[in-house]
Enzyme design. Structure first.
Site, PDB file in Angstrom:
ATOM      1  N   GLY A 169       0.840  -1.198   0.000  1.00  0.00           N
ATOM      2  CA  GLY A 169       0.000   0.000   0.000  1.00  0.00           C
ATOM      3  C   GLY A 169       0.868   1.237   0.000  1.00  0.00           C
ATOM      4  N   GLY A 170       0.318   2.310   0.564  1.00  0.00           N
ATOM      5  CA  GLY A 170       1.042   3.579   0.598  1.00  0.00           C
ATOM      6  C   GLY A 170       2.348   3.473   1.356  1.00  0.00           C
ATOM      7  N   GLY A 404      25.663  10.935 -29.678  1.00  0.00           N
ATOM      8  CA  GLY A 404      25.183  11.624 -28.493  1.00  0.00           C
ATOM      9  C   GLY A 404      25.636  10.939 -27.223  1.00  0.00           C
ATOM     10  CB  ALA A 405      26.128   7.373 -26.369  1.00  0.00           C
TER      11      ALA A 405
HETATM   12  C1  HXC Z   1      -3.399  -4.026  12.467  1.00  0.00           C
HETATM   13  C2  HXC Z   1      -2.453  -5.957  11.702  1.00  0.00           C
HETATM   14  C3  HXC Z   1      -2.262  -5.377  10.431  1.00  0.00           C
HETATM   15  C4  HXC Z   1      -2.676  -4.037  10.242  1.00  0.00           C
HETATM   16  C5  HXC Z   1      -1.488  -7.378  10.366  1.00  0.00           C
HETATM   17  N1  HXC Z   1      -1.980  -7.195  11.611  1.00  0.00           N
HETATM   18  N2  HXC Z   1      -1.658  -6.274   9.630  1.00  0.00           N
HETATM   19  N3  HXC Z   1      -3.027  -5.268  12.703  1.00  0.00           N
HETATM   20  N4  HXC Z   1      -3.249  -3.395  11.297  1.00  0.00           N
HETATM   21  N5  HXC Z   1      -2.517  -3.415   9.097  1.00  0.00           N
HETATM   22  C6  HXC Z   1      -1.944  -8.145  12.692  1.00  0.00           C
HETATM   23  C7  HXC Z   1      -2.836  -9.338  12.461  1.00  0.00           C
HETATM   24  O1  HXC Z   1      -4.125  -9.040  12.945  1.00  0.00           O
HETATM   25  C8  HXC Z   1      -2.159 -10.412  13.307  1.00  0.00           C
HETATM   26  O2  HXC Z   1      -2.476 -10.196  14.655  1.00  0.00           O
HETATM   27  C9  HXC Z   1      -0.710 -10.072  13.162  1.00  0.00           C
HETATM   28  O3  HXC Z   1      -0.636  -8.697  12.745  1.00  0.00           O
HETATM   29  C10 HXC Z   1       0.008 -10.906  12.129  1.00  0.00           C
HETATM   30  O4  HXC Z   1      -0.777 -10.889  10.950  1.00  0.00           O
HETATM   31  P1  HXC Z   1      -1.137 -12.219  10.156  1.00  0.00           P
HETATM   32  O5  HXC Z   1      -2.205 -11.847   9.207  1.00  0.00           O
HETATM   33  O6  HXC Z   1      -1.380 -13.336  11.096  1.00  0.00           O
HETATM   34  O7  HXC Z   1       0.227 -12.491   9.427  1.00  0.00           O
HETATM   35  P2  HXC Z   1       0.468 -13.036   7.972  1.00  0.00           P
HETATM   36  O8  HXC Z   1      -0.402 -14.216   7.711  1.00  0.00           O
HETATM   37  O9  HXC Z   1       1.931 -13.204   7.812  1.00  0.00           O
HETATM   38  O10 HXC Z   1      -0.008 -11.860   6.995  1.00  0.00           O
HETATM   39  C11 HXC Z   1       0.652 -10.660   6.971  1.00  0.00           C
HETATM   40  C12 HXC Z   1      -0.153  -9.626   6.147  1.00  0.00           C
HETATM   41  C13 HXC Z   1      -1.606  -9.619   6.627  1.00  0.00           C
HETATM   42  C14 HXC Z   1      -0.111 -10.067   4.673  1.00  0.00           C
HETATM   43  C15 HXC Z   1       0.534  -8.302   6.276  1.00  0.00           C
HETATM   44  O11 HXC Z   1      -1.630  -9.460   8.040  1.00  0.00           O
HETATM   45  C16 HXC Z   1      -2.396  -8.510   6.033  1.00  0.00           C
HETATM   46  O12 HXC Z   1      -2.865  -8.598   4.912  1.00  0.00           O
HETATM   47  N6  HXC Z   1      -2.609  -7.439   6.825  1.00  0.00           N
HETATM   48  C17 HXC Z   1      -3.410  -6.339   6.395  1.00  0.00           C
HETATM   49  C18 HXC Z   1      -2.674  -5.534   5.399  1.00  0.00           C
HETATM   50  C19 HXC Z   1      -3.412  -4.275   5.049  1.00  0.00           C
HETATM   51  O13 HXC Z   1      -4.457  -4.340   4.419  1.00  0.00           O
HETATM   52  N7  HXC Z   1      -2.902  -3.165   5.566  1.00  0.00           N
HETATM   53  C20 HXC Z   1      -3.477  -1.870   5.308  1.00  0.00           C
HETATM   54  C21 HXC Z   1      -2.970  -1.495   3.928  1.00  0.00           C
HETATM   55  S1  HXC Z   1      -3.417   0.121   3.528  1.00  0.00           S
HETATM   56  P3  HXC Z   1      -2.461 -11.402  15.733  1.00  0.00           P
HETATM   57  O14 HXC Z   1      -2.946 -10.776  16.978  1.00  0.00           O
HETATM   58  O15 HXC Z   1      -3.328 -12.457  15.179  1.00  0.00           O
HETATM   59  O16 HXC Z   1      -1.020 -11.845  15.828  1.00  0.00           O
HETATM   60  C22 HXC Z   1      -2.080   0.974   3.970  1.00  0.00           C
HETATM   61  C23 HXC Z   1      -2.234   2.395   3.647  1.00  0.00           C
HETATM   62  C24 HXC Z   1      -1.000   3.145   3.931  1.00  0.00           C
HETATM   63  O17 HXC Z   1      -1.149   0.509   4.491  1.00  0.00           O
HETATM   64  C25 HXC Z   1      -1.215   4.481   3.317  1.00  0.00           C
HETATM   65  C26 HXC Z   1      -0.036   5.371   3.488  1.00  0.00           C
HETATM   66  C27 HXC Z   1      -0.248   6.622   2.665  1.00  0.00           C
END
Ligand code: HXC
Length: 510
Positions: A169-170, A404-405
């Site tokens: 993501g971002g 040119g290079a």
């Molecule tokens: C809060 C999160 C989290 C998040 C993971 N966790 N991502 N908690 N916010 N963004 C937590 C899970 O709930 C879990 O908690 C622990 O971290 C480990 O995650 P798992 O899913 O068990 O691990 P894994 O299977 O390895 O998967 C990793 C992952 C997945 C692919 C990153 O967790 C995931 O898809 N997370 C969401 C990603 C996402 O959509 N993020 C927002 C993107 S938007 P527990 O308690 O069970 O251990 C963004 C915008 C930024 O980032 C913009 C900036 C401008």
């Protein structure tokens, strides 16, 4: 008193455990080290000083007030690499998946502000699920605060990102604005939108690894500058890179002790250039034979291999190298190689790193894909980067420097300080065959005449002397003495002072 001391120790131990032993074991199970283990490998033993170990988030939605972990998913602080100071943040995947909350962002911002103020590089270790979903817009604001600091730090202190887990993501845009991005094979990935979204929107089926793994970003997209086998190798290689870099834009790069005579003669270089001008040879051989102890730190090794970029030392001092590679696409410049080299040249110029350019270039790569892709604008990036650079510039033309290079590759006309050529150099508008076919179009049906014209053109132009007669080449040098000549050239430029006219900033053709 004793109780308070014990409490401190207990709190510290608790913080050091992050998300708990179970999650630490899971992290290890994936072949990844923890945030703290990575810092330990990165920094000199015992040098790490932590900030904000007890900071925790302030979120009260979704029952978050009951789930607080000291440190809030990122370990921050400073320490040393071979005695030189760096700031570091390392995201802790065991705490909410390393996700970025408002306070997590504030911790990163704190060390970035200190790095800018105190003039030391920032190394960011990324292992995060992105924005802390429970915090919503507060998390987005946190990212933007980090982005703004990446921008302010750019060109002031070196910024290095190491991607050691998810970065999606971002969140990718903070590393994207740093000077170097490194990834770990098989355990890290970066993308703006993940495989599920890609499937929904474009119907493409792709794995996370294919979409944004280390191989993709070092070979296809050029987002990353290098990929390492595992966390241990990644940390060791970042240490090696930091040794080449100055701490900030007010300091010169470090001078290391060296055990390799700058006078070293390499007779094998006299036969590096093959007799046939169309036969390739490996330009890396020249780079390693010129470098102190043959040590070369290559940047973007797997991308646009027709140009080579990286760091060497001469008499212990860091030098950035840009070199055409005749082994790939005959060393032609194209869109990818121009972008790659331009960014490298600009990095060197930001941080006062002198540039050695090794030239064997038959021109820009022809073709519709190049023209449609904007080779004009991308090629101009490299031209612009060389022309604006005020650092010492030493150029050696080994063989072809056509069209040119020739101008682009740190020629005399772009304020090259020392422009050397080997006797095998051919500095001309184009190769003899192409030139003959244009000048003597009327004789095209007569093979004998064309052969004679080609020979005449070669005799006249396929050498370094026409350019040397005009002073475009300062000296024609023996290949075997390249290390000595180039070292002496850079030594003579140590006090070089050159300033561009005042401007707010330039308008490089992005
Ligand atoms: C809060 C999160 C989290 C998040 C993971 N966790 N991502 N908690 N916010 N963004 C937590 C899970 O709930 C879990 O908690 C622990 O971290 C480990 O995650 P798992 O899913 O068990 O691990 P894994 O299977 O390895 O998967 C990793 C992952 C997945 C692919 C990153 O967790 C995931 O898809 N997370 C969401 C990603 C996402 O959509 N993020 C927002 C993107 S938007 P527990 O308690 O069970 O251990 C963004 C915008 C930024 O980032 C913009 C900036 C401008």
């Amino acid at each position: 008193m004793k109780d308070i001391l014990t409490e401190l120790e207990d709190r510290r131990n608790d913080a050091r455990l992050g998300g708990g032993q179970k999650r630490i074991d899971a992290q290890h199970g994936r072949g990844k080290l923890t945030a703290r283990e990575r810092i330990e490998l990165l920094l000199d033993e015992g040098s790490f000083e932590e900030f904000d170990m007890f900071v925790s988030h302030r979120c009260t939605d979704f029952g978050m007030e009951k789930q607080k972990t000291a440190g809030d998913g990122v370990v921050t602080g400073w320490g040393t690499i071979n005695g030189r100071m760096v700031y570091v943040f390392s995201q802790d995947f065991t705490v909410f998946g390393g996700s970025l909350s408002e306070t997590h962002a504030q911790k990163i911002c704190k060390i970035m502000d200190m790095a800018i103020q105190n003039g030391a590089p920032v190394i960011g270790i990324n292992d995060s699920g992105g924005a802390r979903i429970q915090e919503g817009v507060a998390s987005l604001a946190g990212y933007a605060e980090v982005f703004q600091r990446n921008i302010m730090a750019s060109g002031v202190v070196p910024q290095i990102s190491v991607i050691m887990g998810p970065c999606a993501g971002g969140a990718v845009y903070s590393p994207a604005m740093t000077d170097f991005i490194f990834m770990v094979k098989d355990t890290s990935y970066m993308f703006v939108t993940g495989p599920d979204v890609v499937k929904t929107v474009t119907n493409e089926v792709v794995t996370a690894e294919e979409l944004g793994g280390a191989s993709t970003h070092t070979k296809k997209s050029s987002v990353a500058d290098g990929a390492f086998e595992n966390d241990v190798e990644a940390m060791a290689e970042v240490r090696r890179l930091v040794d080449f870099l100055p701490l900030n834009n007010r300091e010169k790069p470090p001078v290391r002790p060296f055990f390799d005579s700058p006078e070293r003669i390499e007779t094998s270089l006299d036969t590096l250039i093959p007799d046939n001008p169309n036969t390739p040879y490996d330009m890396k051989e020249l780079i390693t034979k010129v470098a102190d102890e043959g040590d070369f730190y290559e940047i973007q090794e797997d991308y646009a291999k027709n140009i080579i970029t990286g760091f060497i030392r001469l008499e212990g001092q860091t030098v950035g190298v840009v070199a055409n590679q005749p082994m790939v696409l005959a060393g032609c410049l194209d869109i990818d190689s121009s972008r790659k080299a331009a960014r490298f040249v600009r990095f060197c110029d930001c941080f006062e790193i002198p540039i050695l350019t090794l030239v064997d270039v038959p021109g820009f790569l022809p073709g519709t894909s190049q023209e449609y892709g904007g080779v004009i604008k991308h090629g101009a990036k490299l031209l612009f980067a060389y022309g604006e650079a005020t650092v010492p510039k030493v150029t050696v033309i080994t063989r072809k420097a056509y069209g040119g290079a020739y101008d682009v590759m740190a020629s005399k006309h772009l304020r090259g300080d020392f422009n050397y050529a080997w006797p095998t150099a051919e500095i001309a508008v184009m190769g003899a065959k192409g030139a003959t076919e244009i000048i003597h179009r009327a004789d095209l049906g007569d093979a004998e005449k064309i052969a004679q014209h080609t020979q005449d053109y070669e005799d006249r132009f396929a050498n370094p002397f026409v350019a040397a007669e005009r002073g475009f080449i300062d000296e024609v040098i023996m290949p075997q003495s390249t290390r000595r000549r180039v070292s002496r050239a850079f030594a003579s430029l140590r006090n070089k002072k050159l300033k561009n006219p005042w401007k707010k900033h330039d308008n490089i053709p992005l």
